[in-house]
Design a protein around this motif. Structure first.
Motif, PDB file in Angstrom:
ATOM      1  N   LEU A  39      -5.679   9.118  -3.512  1.00 16.43           N
ATOM      2  CA  LEU A  39      -6.253   8.342  -2.420  1.00 16.43           C
ATOM      3  C   LEU A  39      -5.744   6.894  -2.397  1.00 16.43           C
ATOM      4  O   LEU A  39      -5.491   6.334  -1.334  1.00 16.43           O
ATOM      5  N   TRP A  40      -5.588   6.259  -3.553  1.00 17.18           N
ATOM      6  CA  TRP A  40      -5.256   4.838  -3.580  1.00 17.18           C
ATOM      7  C   TRP A  40      -3.852   4.521  -4.071  1.00 17.18           C
ATOM      8  O   TRP A  40      -3.342   3.432  -3.858  1.00 17.18           O
ATOM      9  N   SER A  45       1.248   1.314  -4.464  1.00 15.42           N
ATOM     10  CA  SER A  45       2.701   1.315  -4.671  1.00 15.42           C
ATOM     11  C   SER A  45       3.428   0.629  -3.510  1.00 15.42           C
ATOM     12  O   SER A  45       4.397  -0.102  -3.728  1.00 15.42           O
ATOM     13  N   SER A  46       2.962   0.823  -2.293  1.00  9.46           N
ATOM     14  CA  SER A  46       3.606   0.144  -1.159  1.00  9.46           C
ATOM     15  C   SER A  46       3.374  -1.365  -1.234  1.00  9.46           C
ATOM     16  O   SER A  46       4.275  -2.158  -0.929  1.00  9.46           O
ATOM     17  N   CYS A  47       2.189  -1.795  -1.699  1.00  5.54           N
ATOM     18  CA  CYS A  47       1.924  -3.230  -1.869  1.00  5.54           C
ATOM     19  C   CYS A  47       2.819  -3.822  -2.951  1.00  5.54           C
ATOM     20  O   CYS A  47       3.357  -4.926  -2.792  1.00  5.54           O
ATOM     21  N   LEU A  48       2.976  -3.105  -4.055  1.00  4.07           N
ATOM     22  CA  LEU A  48       3.827  -3.597  -5.134  1.00  4.07           C
ATOM     23  C   LEU A  48       5.287  -3.681  -4.682  1.00  4.07           C
ATOM     24  O   LEU A  48       6.001  -4.624  -5.033  1.00  4.07           O
ATOM     25  N   LEU A  49       5.732  -2.690  -3.924  1.00  4.21           N
ATOM     26  CA  LEU A  49       7.113  -2.718  -3.426  1.00  4.21           C
ATOM     27  C   LEU A  49       7.331  -3.873  -2.459  1.00  4.21           C
ATOM     28  O   LEU A  49       8.369  -4.552  -2.501  1.00  4.21           O
TER      29      LEU A  49
END
Length: 156
Positions: A39-40, A45-49
């Protein structure tokens, strides 16, 4: 156990209850996070990228180092070992108890060995005496038989 040791034992148990409860709670929390990861995880991962593309790799390395430091500190705090004096006291108590048991066993063995050696010597002497008496009786009996044969055949 004497009363002081019992008090120490109960105090340790009380002190270990709260950390163990906290440990189980944290474990349960991480299990829940792991099971809910579908779910999270994509969002994180998109925020970290996006963060890595915006600020570069230095920020990502810094973030990873912070995570490593946090993990190392938590692992050090969880490995609570007993104090060296407690270990030494336990070692000395075991050593004294083992020495006492060894002395008791060796005394018991020496007594048993002495008793068994005396009994064995007595048995050996009695067996040798009995064998010698049997041998002498057999020889005397054989002589008497030979003497009777000689007398019966008229050689005497």
């Amino acid at each position: 156990m004497d009363s002081i040791r019992m008090e120490k034992f109960h105090a340790r148990k009380r002190k270990q209850f709260v950390p163990s409860l906290l440990h189980y709670f944290v474990t349960l929390l991480f299990l829940a996070l792991f099971l809910s990861s579908p779910l999270w995880l994509p969002r994180v991962s998109s925020c970290l990228l996006s963060l890595a593309s915006v600020s570069g790799t230095k920020c990502l390395v810094l973030l990873c180092n912070i995570v490593v430091v946090f993990l190392v500190r938590t692992s050090e705090s969880k490995t609570s070992q007993p104090s060296p004096t407690d270990i030494y006291e336990e070692y000395m108590n075991r050593k004294v108890n083992n020495e006492r048991q060894d002395e008791w066993r060796s005394e018991k063995r020496t007594e048993e060995e002495e008793d068994s050696e005396e009994e064995e010597e007595e048995e050996e002497v009695s067996e040798i005496d009995k064998k010698a008496e049997d041998f002498i009786a057999r020889i005397n009996w054989q002589r008497k038989l030979e003497e009777r044969r000689l007398l019966s055949y008229g050689y005497g």
